[in-house]
Design an enzyme around this catalytic site. Structure first.
Site, PDB file in Angstrom:
ATOM      1  N   GLU A   1      19.990  42.178 -15.538  1.00 41.48           N
ATOM      2  CA  GLU A   1      19.862  43.580 -15.975  1.00 41.48           C
ATOM      3  C   GLU A   1      18.422  44.064 -15.775  1.00 41.48           C
ATOM      4  O   GLU A   1      17.783  44.575 -16.690  1.00 41.48           O
ATOM      5  CB  GLU A   1      20.329  43.757 -17.427  1.00 41.48           C
ATOM      6  CG  GLU A   1      21.815  43.462 -17.564  1.00 41.48           C
ATOM      7  CD  GLU A   1      22.468  43.980 -18.853  1.00 41.48           C
ATOM      8  OE1 GLU A   1      21.750  44.420 -19.768  1.00 41.48           O
ATOM      9  OE2 GLU A   1      23.705  43.945 -18.923  1.00 41.48           O
TER      10      GLU A   1
ATOM     11  N   GLU B   1      29.190  39.563 -16.871  1.00 42.44           N
ATOM     12  CA  GLU B   1      29.263  39.939 -18.299  1.00 42.44           C
ATOM     13  C   GLU B   1      30.396  40.945 -18.448  1.00 42.44           C
ATOM     14  O   GLU B   1      30.351  42.033 -17.846  1.00 42.44           O
ATOM     15  CB  GLU B   1      27.943  40.544 -18.784  1.00 42.44           C
ATOM     16  CG  GLU B   1      26.844  39.509 -18.919  1.00 42.44           C
ATOM     17  CD  GLU B   1      25.583  40.037 -19.600  1.00 42.44           C
ATOM     18  OE1 GLU B   1      25.683  40.966 -20.432  1.00 42.44           O
ATOM     19  OE2 GLU B   1      24.508  39.507 -19.279  1.00 42.44           O
TER      20      GLU B   1
HETATM   21  O1  AHR Z   1      25.825  39.938 -23.809  1.00 42.59           O
HETATM   22  C1  AHR Z   1      24.868  40.622 -24.563  1.00 42.59           C
HETATM   23  C2  AHR Z   1      23.851  41.356 -23.710  1.00 42.59           C
HETATM   24  O2  AHR Z   1      24.486  42.376 -23.013  1.00 42.59           O
HETATM   25  C3  AHR Z   1      23.184  40.558 -22.614  1.00 42.59           C
HETATM   26  O3  AHR Z   1      22.099  39.831 -23.079  1.00 42.59           O
HETATM   27  C4  AHR Z   1      22.734  41.618 -21.666  1.00 42.59           C
HETATM   28  O4  AHR Z   1      22.628  41.135 -20.354  1.00 42.59           O
HETATM   29  C5  AHR Z   1      23.757  42.705 -21.851  1.00 42.59           C
HETATM   30  O5  AHR Z   1      23.161  43.940 -22.023  1.00 42.59           O
END
Ligand code: AHR
Length: 495
Positions: A174, A296
């Site tokens: 990210e 994710e």
């Molecule tokens: O999964 C929680 C958070 O969500 C992670 O650390 C991040 O990559 C995303 O914003």
């Protein structure tokens, strides 16, 4: 209205990469500490510090790949803090997640041991946001170099002479946000520089993964593909299902039919998102060399009342089971480009498969979906024509059901089904074409709750659990008719 599927058993259209069933464990809340790592001196039975009950549960899922150490934590993590005698390891603040002390007791060796015990591939996410190129290069050397070198010697001093195998390495996380607030052009250049030093030592081959977009940020995908596509093997996508808005996401357990519907509607957006990011990738990479990696995904609710807001701890109900099943079906559908996905997160955080409380634990409904769908790992994806009945709430419609079919190495057919409707059973007709044994036996498993918010706790660990399913019958014409209860997930084995 009936939901109709024609499954062309003689037309495999790809492989369901088992890595679509991957997981993600971050140094966040009680995921690593308490959830996985309790330490060797703990009263909780453990294997070299990894708690046995959780380990055994996770072993049951045949987890193919595990991403670590973050998430946002990855771009603040300095791997050298997590090696050597544990008592000497640096204590730091986990600034992103709750401001708690991170004692670095779970580091590289502990993670690699966990992967060994799980029999899964490690997917390590390196630090581009606040780490140096040298630091990233040395981590890869420490992990994978077998000859004589400073990092190989350091590894040996720390008790591991042999290098490990590391297949997957992420170069930042990210980086448009918590990983450095970069613009895509800037990150693309940084990615090109850092990945140069993510070397293949000996016969270890690293699949380099670039940080991709969030949600609808198609411009990020476009720039990354254009500027850095030739230097990457995978590009990520993050998408979370949030029923409400960021400031008020909604409760994990206290919800009605509208929030049920709204959550599933948002989960299905994954299909549109992948489709659009794929179109951009196709433009630059028509041969589909680069994988789209959804590393994710999952539901994100308000934290459980009374818990640390930075720990992202939430319960997990039948609604999550439906989100998981429908999302996994979407990944199957896009298996030509999506070759890895990692649900967030394995234990005690967001859409977890295991929840712990002290020395006790419970498997979540999401766990059971991953368990039921194991037969799809690396199976041949079968061509499917599908028409779903509409599921309508407040004048908005989504498909009532979702279906995916595969053929395993043993020749058996597996058809997974879910009924998204909160209150209506679904009638499904499955026409199987090209079956070599048209009268092969049908066996089924069903996951259903006694309420929409049915969930498991250590006190009631089996309130939601898979049971044998007898709701699928073959008619005289060979068509299989299924009656799927409202809000349920089923897996059929034919053959
Ligand atoms: O999964 C929680 C958070 O969500 C992670 O650390 C991040 O990559 C995303 O914003």
């Amino acid at each position: 209205m009936t939901n109709r599927a024609v499954i062309n058993a003689d037309r495999p259209i790809g492989t369901i990469n088992r890595n679509l069933y991957g997981h993600f464990a971050e140094h966040l809340g009680r995921c690593i500490y308490e959830g996985i790592w309790v330490g060797e001196d703990s009263a909780i039975p453990n294997t070299k510090g990894i708690r046995n009950d959780v380990l055994q549960a996770l072993q049951g899922l045949n987890i193919p790949v595990l991403r670590w150490p973050g998430g946002c934590f990855a771009d603040e993590y300095h791997w050298k803090d997590g090696i050597g005698p544990r008592a000497d390891r640096k204590r730091m603040v986990n600034t992103h997640w709750g401001g708690v002390v991170e004692n670095n007791h779970f580091g590289t060796h502990e993670f690699m041991l966990l992967c060994e015990l799980l029999g899964c591939e490690p997917y390590i996410n390196g630090n581009l946001g606040s780490g140096t190129v040298q630091e990233m290069q040395e981590w890869v050397e420490y992990l994978t170099f077998g000859g004589e070198s400073p990092m190989a010697s350091l590894r040996a001093e720390n008790g591991r002479a042999q290098p490990w195998k590391v297949a997957y390495f992420g170069v930042g996380n990210e980086n448009w946000g918590c990983g450095g607030n970069m613009r895509p052009e800037y990150y693309a250049d940084e990615y090109r520089r850092y990945q140069t030093y993510v070397r293949n030592y000996g016969d270890n081959r690293i699949f380099r993964i670039a940080c991709g977009a969030s949600d609808f940020d198609f411009a990020w995908t476009d720039v990354l593909m254009r500027e850095a596509g030739r230097f990457m093997d995978g590009l990520t996508l993050h998408y979370y299902t949030i029923p409400g808005v960021w400031a008020e996401k909604g409760s994990a357990t206290d919800f009605g039919a509208e929030a049920w519907f709204g959550t599933l509607r948002k989960a299905l957006v994954m299909d549109e998102l992948i489709g659009k990011h794929k179109t951009i990738m196709d433009r630059y990479d028509p041969a589909k060399r680069i994988s789209l990696i959804v590393d994710e995904w999952g539901t994100w609710y308000d934290v459980e009342p009374g818990t640390n807001p930075g720990f992202l701890y939430q319960q997990n109900t039948m609604r999550d089971a439906l989100v998981a099943a429908a999302t996994l079906h979407i990944f199957h559908k896009h298996a030509d480009r999506v070759r890895m996905a990692n649900i967030a997160q394995t234990v005690n955080v967001l859409q977890a498969v295991v929840l712990t409380e002290g020395d006790r634990m419970a498997l979540t409904p999401t766990y059971h979906v991953f368990d039921m769908f194991k037969a799809h790992h690396d199976a041949e994806l079968l061509d499917l024509d599908f028409a779903a009945a509409p599921y309508t709430v407040g004048g908005v419609s989504i498909p009532q059901t979702s279906v995916s079919a595969s053929r395993g190495k043993d020749g058996a057919l597996h058809v997974s089904l879910c009924n998204l409707s909160h209150d209506e059973a679904a009638a499904l007709s499955l026409e199987l074409r090209g079956l070599s044994a048209p009268d092969a036996p049908i066996a089924g498993t069903l996951l259903q709750g006694d309420a929409l918010n049915a969930h498991n706790t250590p006190e009631q660990p089996d309130r939601v659990r898979p049971v044998p399913f007898a709701g699928a019958e073959r008619g005289a014409d060979g068509t299989i008719r299924v009656t799927l209860p409202a809000a349920s997930v089923a897996m059929l084995r034919i053959g």
